[in-house]
Enzyme design. Sequence first.
Site, PDB file in Angstrom:
ATOM      1  N   ASN A   7      -0.613   2.244  -3.687  1.00  0.00           N
ATOM      2  CA  ASN A   7      -0.904   0.600  -3.753  1.00  0.00           C
ATOM      3  C   ASN A   7      -1.766   0.208  -2.428  1.00  0.00           C
ATOM      4  O   ASN A   7      -1.226   0.191  -1.156  1.00  0.00           O
ATOM      5  CB  ASN A   7       0.264  -0.210  -3.849  1.00  0.00           C
ATOM      6  N   GLU A   8      -3.094  -0.117  -2.588  1.00  0.00           N
ATOM      7  CA  GLU A   8      -3.843  -0.626  -1.808  1.00  0.00           C
ATOM      8  C   GLU A   8      -4.051   0.000  -0.719  1.00  0.00           C
ATOM      9  O   GLU A   8      -4.481  -0.673   0.494  1.00  0.00           O
ATOM     10  CB  GLU A   8      -3.370  -2.126  -1.349  1.00  0.00           C
ATOM     11  N   ASN A   9      -3.766   1.119  -0.640  1.00  0.00           N
ATOM     12  CA  ASN A   9      -4.096   1.897   0.920  1.00  0.00           C
ATOM     13  C   ASN A   9      -5.265   2.430   0.972  1.00  0.00           C
ATOM     14  O   ASN A   9      -5.933   2.522   2.168  1.00  0.00           O
ATOM     15  CB  ASN A   9      -2.934   3.195   0.775  1.00  0.00           C
TER      16      ASN A   9
END
Length: 821
Positions: A420-422
């Site tokens: 997630n969102e890395n």
Amino acid sequence: MNRTTLHDGWTLRAAGGPVPDHVAGRTIDAQVPGTAHTDLLAAGLIEDPYVDLGENELVWAHRAQWLYATTFAAQPAADDERVDLVFDGLDTVAEISLDGALIGSTANMHRGYRFDVRSLVTGAEQALTVLFRSALETAEAERERLGARPGAYAHPLNMVRKMACSFGWDWGPDLQTAGIWKPVRLERWRTARLASVRPVVTIDGAATVSVHVDVERSGLEDAAALPVTVSVGDQHVRGEVPAAASSVVLSVVVDDPKLWWPHGYGDHPLYDLRVELDGLDEWQRRIGLRTVEVDTSDDEHGTAFTFVVNGQPVFVKGANWIPDDHLLTRITRERLARRVDQALDANLNLLRVWGGGIYESDDFYDVCDERGVMVWQDFLLACFAYPEEEPLRSELEAEARENVTRLASHASLVLWNGGNENIWGHEDWGWKDELGDLTWGAGYYYDLFPSIVAELSPATPYSAGSPFSPRQDPQVVHPNDPDHGTHHQWEVWNRIDYTHYRDDVPRFSSEFGFQGPPTWATLERAVRNADGAPLAKDDAVWLLHQKADDGNGKLDRGLEPHLGVPDDFTDWHWATQLNQARAVSSAITHYRSWWPRTAGSIVWQLNDCWPVTSWAAVDGDERPKPLWWALRAAYADRLLTVQSRPSGLVVAAVNDTALPWTGTVEVRRERLDGTVLASASLDASAGARAVALVALPDEVAVPVDAADEVLVAELGDVRTVHAFVEDVDLHVEPAPFDASVEAVADGYVVTVVARSLVRDLTLHVDRLDPAAQVSDALVTLPAGASARLHVRTAVRGLAEALAERPVLRTANDLVGALRPV
């Protein structure tokens, strides 16, 4: 195989750290599975961390150490017998000892551990202990050793394999649990055991279930061929694991298969799959027969991201899922079923298991299999740069292999997602300057995870991240580009008004959302001032249960252009709940009107893990907020919505059914009091799983007095009401309706008849009875229309209160006082 659970007789005591005097030196009963927090709570040694300011009183637990202890007696192993001590989950940094001898250490709550104790069991009572060290201190030491990596929060949660939101999030408490959080048992076995079973389903007319069987041999006797029987329903196939091998693939063909379909697209039949290993071990699950792929082809708009199940493109009507209780061991199958049923009742067909939580349980997946709810499962990396050095890399590989294998049998699982969102964070949040040459996780997203999915669950799609632009160089095409793959829209909520949702036409919106407080009954139970003073949004107890950065400020700025910012807390509570519902609904209806270009929306978020102001549709006490009702309406199988296109206003007839939706859209522009100013009858024909756009002629689309007019469109029994201006500028009356209440056997029926426009009428029945339920909410009525709301409650004497504020609320009563005299 003989399995003996070891859940009885456990005790717990503090073993180090800044433990308060009333806890230090105490030995208490421990429940296994469980955590130190739940045991301390049961013993009355701590207050409920979910209630009032309780979380603040437990910061000491972040650095505490805990010792779990029990005794058991197990007969010595026979010469040809293995005896294994198996932990399905330990949270998190643990040392396991038997009679004082260390037999293993762990540092990953997302995987299981197996220890060979055949040489250690004696037949006498033996002492089994598990010492848990501080996960925070372990993470801090790893940060010092490896070098800090940037992320969204101060705690170095990227340095230890523990549930990320255990360290707090912008909707969750910072408790940092520790304990034996999954089952523990002794397993006694001979010759061989089933190490793993992975069914892979392909369909080409008939369905072929290729069952990959891996065995572990005891190593205590000469290897021999091992007979294996695989059964799918009433179909049986027999084979063997050769003497020189540890695995075999057996295929079962199912003619004329009954396909598993997502909710709203067909039935979800399940077949019994059984594997037997020569009388030594057995394994059983229920599987669904289906195919799934994600179409990420390039087109004139960019890069698609469309789920295709059994060859049928599916518009995803989804919500993000977080752990349903921060204290994980309190989550039961029954609770999961209630929550998934709430998702279904809101017309959802997919839940995304977010990467800061856990690999969800088999109970969760079983419930979703049974109900046709698709599941998108993140690998557990969220909002941080993650080191790729040892031992973290090996731990991530071990947990990925274990969980991809464990979940491979579930038809509901339709996507593995890298995190997630890395990738977005690396590209856009200033991480590159902080990282320099340090690793950040790219090797996981682009190499390790896709290779594991391809090896162990090849029929399940994989995406490198969310958001993510498939096949694009992130330095050329931004990973959060709405035209390519998945998109997260967080400018709305954080910086700009929710009307800007309509600025983009994303290919797939996998995160977007808006905050709102929990229901009133939840506040009365869990968010209270110690002195009994009425709650206010600046109170310390409120702010502890409002974790978002500048959360109240964003709520007020979001309110101001739409409903104004009430001074009274009761009005503010209703206004912020309504604004949350309006914001999310505006996004979903926009996205759905662009199908198939936009192929899905996954709102942040379905559920809460404690009582909090958050983005959830269902609060921490399991009650639906107004947002839940907005989801139910916006995700309805058939939807009418007024949308803007370059040529002007259109009515979008969104048809997510297998049958065409045709007829005449009756459109009228009318005053708030119901006086019709213009009307039109327009043909509409939306094919199966399609959208029809009906252009509106100027006589109905262009108001003369926008503050005193609305547009009403009806197709069959589906209606939408469109205002030309925001509520603060709309000349609505504060209470333009007549309400009557009738007592019935299981509660009451509230009938409302609109004399003039009524916007978003809602009964806050939990104010009268925390267990009460109502049949509908956010009901908008043009003048002359009526609605009947069924209130289910065992409490008598509520008729008068049900027809008055603060129970009966509308948008009118928030803004009606602003109407010029």
